[in-house]
Design an enzyme around this catalytic site. Structure first.
Site, mmCIF file in Angstrom:
data_model
loop_
_atom_site.group_PDB
_atom_site.id
_atom_site.type_symbol
_atom_site.label_atom_id
_atom_site.label_comp_id
_atom_site.label_asym_id
_atom_site.label_seq_id
_atom_site.Cartn_x
_atom_site.Cartn_y
_atom_site.Cartn_z
ATOM 1 N N ASP A 249 0.593 -1.050 0.237
ATOM 2 C CA ASP A 249 0.537 0.070 -0.016
ATOM 3 C C ASP A 249 0.468 1.152 -0.233
ATOM 4 O O ASP A 249 2.201 0.975 0.217
ATOM 5 C CB ASP A 249 -1.053 0.471 1.998
ATOM 6 C CG ASP A 249 -1.605 -1.552 1.585
ATOM 7 O OD1 ASP A 249 -2.082 -1.276 0.340
ATOM 8 O OD2 ASP A 249 -1.767 -0.783 2.919
ATOM 9 N N LYS A 271 -3.764 3.141 -2.382
ATOM 10 C CA LYS A 271 -5.123 3.629 -1.289
ATOM 11 C C LYS A 271 -4.640 4.313 -0.566
ATOM 12 O O LYS A 271 -4.058 3.661 0.432
ATOM 13 C CB LYS A 271 -4.932 2.482 -0.684
ATOM 14 C CG LYS A 271 -6.139 1.189 -0.521
ATOM 15 C CD LYS A 271 -6.253 0.178 0.874
ATOM 16 C CE LYS A 271 -7.235 -0.964 0.266
ATOM 17 N NZ LYS A 271 -7.459 -2.028 1.270
ATOM 18 N N MET A 384 -7.012 8.463 10.356
ATOM 19 C CA MET A 384 -7.797 8.352 8.685
ATOM 20 C C MET A 384 -8.715 9.906 9.381
ATOM 21 O O MET A 384 -9.700 10.042 8.552
ATOM 22 C CB MET A 384 -8.773 7.384 8.360
ATOM 23 C CG MET A 384 -8.086 6.772 7.881
ATOM 24 S SD MET A 384 -8.947 5.130 7.759
ATOM 25 C CE MET A 384 -9.687 4.661 8.932
HETATM 26 N N1 SAH Z 1 -2.989 -0.639 9.781
HETATM 27 C C1 SAH Z 1 -2.859 0.656 9.887
HETATM 28 C C2 SAH Z 1 -4.143 1.692 10.198
HETATM 29 C C3 SAH Z 1 -4.388 1.972 8.369
HETATM 30 S S1 SAH Z 1 -5.353 3.486 8.329
HETATM 31 C C4 SAH Z 1 -2.542 0.414 10.868
HETATM 32 O O1 SAH Z 1 -2.000 -0.181 12.011
HETATM 33 O O2 SAH Z 1 -1.676 1.639 11.716
HETATM 34 C C5 SAH Z 1 -4.586 4.555 8.020
HETATM 35 C C6 SAH Z 1 -4.837 5.599 9.531
HETATM 36 O O3 SAH Z 1 -3.444 5.489 9.976
HETATM 37 C C7 SAH Z 1 -3.748 7.189 8.443
HETATM 38 O O4 SAH Z 1 -4.704 7.586 8.303
HETATM 39 C C8 SAH Z 1 -3.485 7.046 9.910
HETATM 40 O O5 SAH Z 1 -4.254 8.008 10.493
HETATM 41 C C9 SAH Z 1 -2.970 6.068 10.522
HETATM 42 N N2 SAH Z 1 -0.936 6.334 10.335
HETATM 43 C C10 SAH Z 1 -0.578 5.232 9.628
HETATM 44 N N3 SAH Z 1 0.884 5.104 10.002
HETATM 45 C C11 SAH Z 1 1.674 6.040 10.286
HETATM 46 C C12 SAH Z 1 2.293 7.426 11.185
HETATM 47 N N4 SAH Z 1 2.796 6.898 10.026
HETATM 48 N N5 SAH Z 1 2.168 8.447 10.970
HETATM 49 C C13 SAH Z 1 0.756 8.982 11.527
HETATM 50 N N6 SAH Z 1 -0.349 8.302 11.262
HETATM 51 C C14 SAH Z 1 -0.101 6.862 10.734
#
Ligand code: SAH
Length: 476
Positions: A249, A271, A384
């Site tokens: 992704d 995505k 998100m």
């Molecule tokens: N499966 C992922 C989440 C996916 S949804 C997890 O467990 O982290 C995507 C959201 O995750 C983004 O919109 C943001 O809010 C958050 N996110 C993921 N990686 C991030 C990062 N390195 N820094 C800040 N927010 C992050």
């Protein structure tokens, strides 16, 4: 990459070595180990070097170097303390397109020697491109302790069976799967334990029982964590290095994709919000298609696959097709970003529970139960939520959360460009309006955010907090 690592076949080839001291001796010992026929030319030649050369059917010429000696040379090394002579050797070699190394004089080298970890037939060369030989050597020392001597015997055992395995499995992919099982299983363990005979017997029986036509592959649904590659699990890394195809992704950082097996096919399935390079159905189909071809498919996701990752949906599709799978958890953004921002999600004085909430509202605020979210003593983490931040905060306030409740945005958490913006429910939307921190970003709401000021430890922000970066001097 300033130099391309290559492995040179020197067996029975002539290498010219100009110089007869200790440095030349070290180079001669490497060259002879690789089977080269070494011609040494120098006015004075160390007796140990003479003995080594004679023992390996080389030749020692006591006298003056001249370019005629390059006639048969496959490569040449200058290891003298005479700069003029070293330069002469360099120019003569370059003129004849012969690779040349002048010891400790990188500008005069057309090839350089790596630091070597020798587990022949497995050989590892480490180079710093001449920038820091000491660093390369330190790394070698680490590898020396990591890689058991048994790798050498394991390499030879594999070599013996190579042809036979090739005949059994005509398909290259099946062959690779067979070897990976062998090399990560009991056979390897036996060799490392010094039980080579048992290892050989096991290998023979595995080969007898092998079913070369078995076709179904496997899917690994792996959480790649938030961005910092060091936050990967060992298991994630192992599967990343054995997959044939990788579907990844937007959220997976390039540094992590880089750690996948070099020759794996990499498919970007996108995505970003509102920008799905491949829609979810398409991703499910791709997983099934590759697995049914017998490939090991890595579905690499940001963070944890089961937290706002739609991992469950992908697995349901696999289940329908009877495709085996494994799931590897990853460090989710809530956990990673809060730690890297110095914001403990729970704290005896401030928060006894945590809520992980999606900030995606599909344009309706009723998607979220704000009555529950506003309870005191709990931390709310919005995933998100960057684009709905003003609405989310408005609703929290409207449902009774105090406007001065601390809140933070963590953008690019755990990555080199991590940034943290703190404020309150009333002030943060406007601060973000100005700061425009980019996605991916996580939002944390709750009293625990206050702790950031004291506990921040990662990234540029910390330097600012501690006054280590002086603000621009402004004479006005
Ligand atoms: N499966 C992922 C989440 C996916 S949804 C997890 O467990 O982290 C995507 C959201 O995750 C983004 O919109 C943001 O809010 C958050 N996110 C993921 N990686 C991030 C990062 N390195 N820094 C800040 N927010 C992050």
């Amino acid at each position: 990459m300033d130099y391309l690592p290559l492995f040179f076949k020197l067996n029975d080839r002539t290498a010219l070595l100009v110089g007869g001291g200790q440095v030349a001796l070290r180079k001669a010992s490497l060259l002879t180990r690789a089977g080269a026929r070494v011609i040494v030319v120098a006015h004075r030649v160390d007796p140990e070097l003479v003995a080594l050369i004679e023992q390996h059917n080389g030749q020692v010429i006591v006298g003056e170097y001249h370019s005629g000696l390059l006639a048969d040379a496959y490569l040449v090394i200058a290891a003298t303390d005479d700069n003029e002579l070293n330069e002469q050797v360099h120019f003569d070699a370059v003129e004849r397109n012969i690779p040349v190394n002048v010891v400790d004089n990188q500008p005069l080298c057309t090839f350089i020697f790596p630091a070597i970890v020798d587990r022949s037939p497995i050989v590892i060369g480490i180079s710093s491109g001449g920038e820091s030989p000491v660093l390369a050597r330190l790394l070698r020392a680490k590898l020396e302790t990591w890689i058991p001597q048994g790798y050498s015997r394991l390499g030879r055992l594999v070599g013996e069976f190579r042809q036979q395995v090739k005949q059994t499995f005509s398909h290259v992919e099946r062959r690779r799967i067979f070897w990976e099982k062998i090399l990560q299983g009991q056979v390897a363990e036996k060799v490392f334990a010094g039980r080579d005979k048992e290892a050989r017997a096991l290998l023979e029986s595995a080969l007898e029982k092998a079913d070369p036509d078995h076709q179904v592959g496997e899917v690994y649904l792996v959480g790649g964590g938030p961005g910092d590659p060091e936050l990967l699990t060992f298991k994630a890394l192992r599967l990343m290095q054995q997959a044939d195809v990788v579907l990844y992704d937007q959220l997976v950082s390039p540094a992590i994709v880089d750690l996948c097996r070099r020759d794996a096919d990499r498919i970007f399935v996108g995505k970003r919000r509102d920008n799905h390079a491949v829609p979810q159905d398409g991703i499910n189909e791709l997983l099934v298609k590759h697995a049914l071809q017998g490939q090991r498919v890595l579905r690499l996701k940001g963070g944890d696959p089961f937290i706002f990752g739609r991992g469950g949906e992908e697995l349901e599709t696999l289940k329908q097709h009877n495709i085996p799978f494994q799931v590897v958890p990853g460090i989710t953004a809530a956990s990673a970003c809060s730690t890297y921002a110095g914001i403990p999600l729970t704290h005896r004085n401030y928060a006894q529970s945590v809520r992980l909430v999606t900030g995606q509202l599909k344009n309706r605020t009723s998607d979220l139960n704000f009555e529950e979210l506003v309870h005191p003593n709990q931390t709310i983490v919005f995933y998100m939520g960057l684009h709905t931040l003003p609405t989310l905060f408005e609703q929290l306030i409207a449902h009774g959360k105090p406007a001065e409740t601390p809140a933070a945005i963590i953008s690019n958490g755990t990555r080199a460009d991590q940034r943290v913006l703190t404020g309150t429910l009333s002030s943060l939307p406007e601060l973000q309006e100005q700061a425009k921190l980019p996605a991916p970003a996580l939002i944390i709401v709750g009293e625990v955010v206050q702790l950031h000021e004291n506990l921040a430890w990662f990234g540029e922000e910390v330097l600012h907090n501690h006054g280590l970066i002086l603000p621009d001097a402004n004479p006005d």
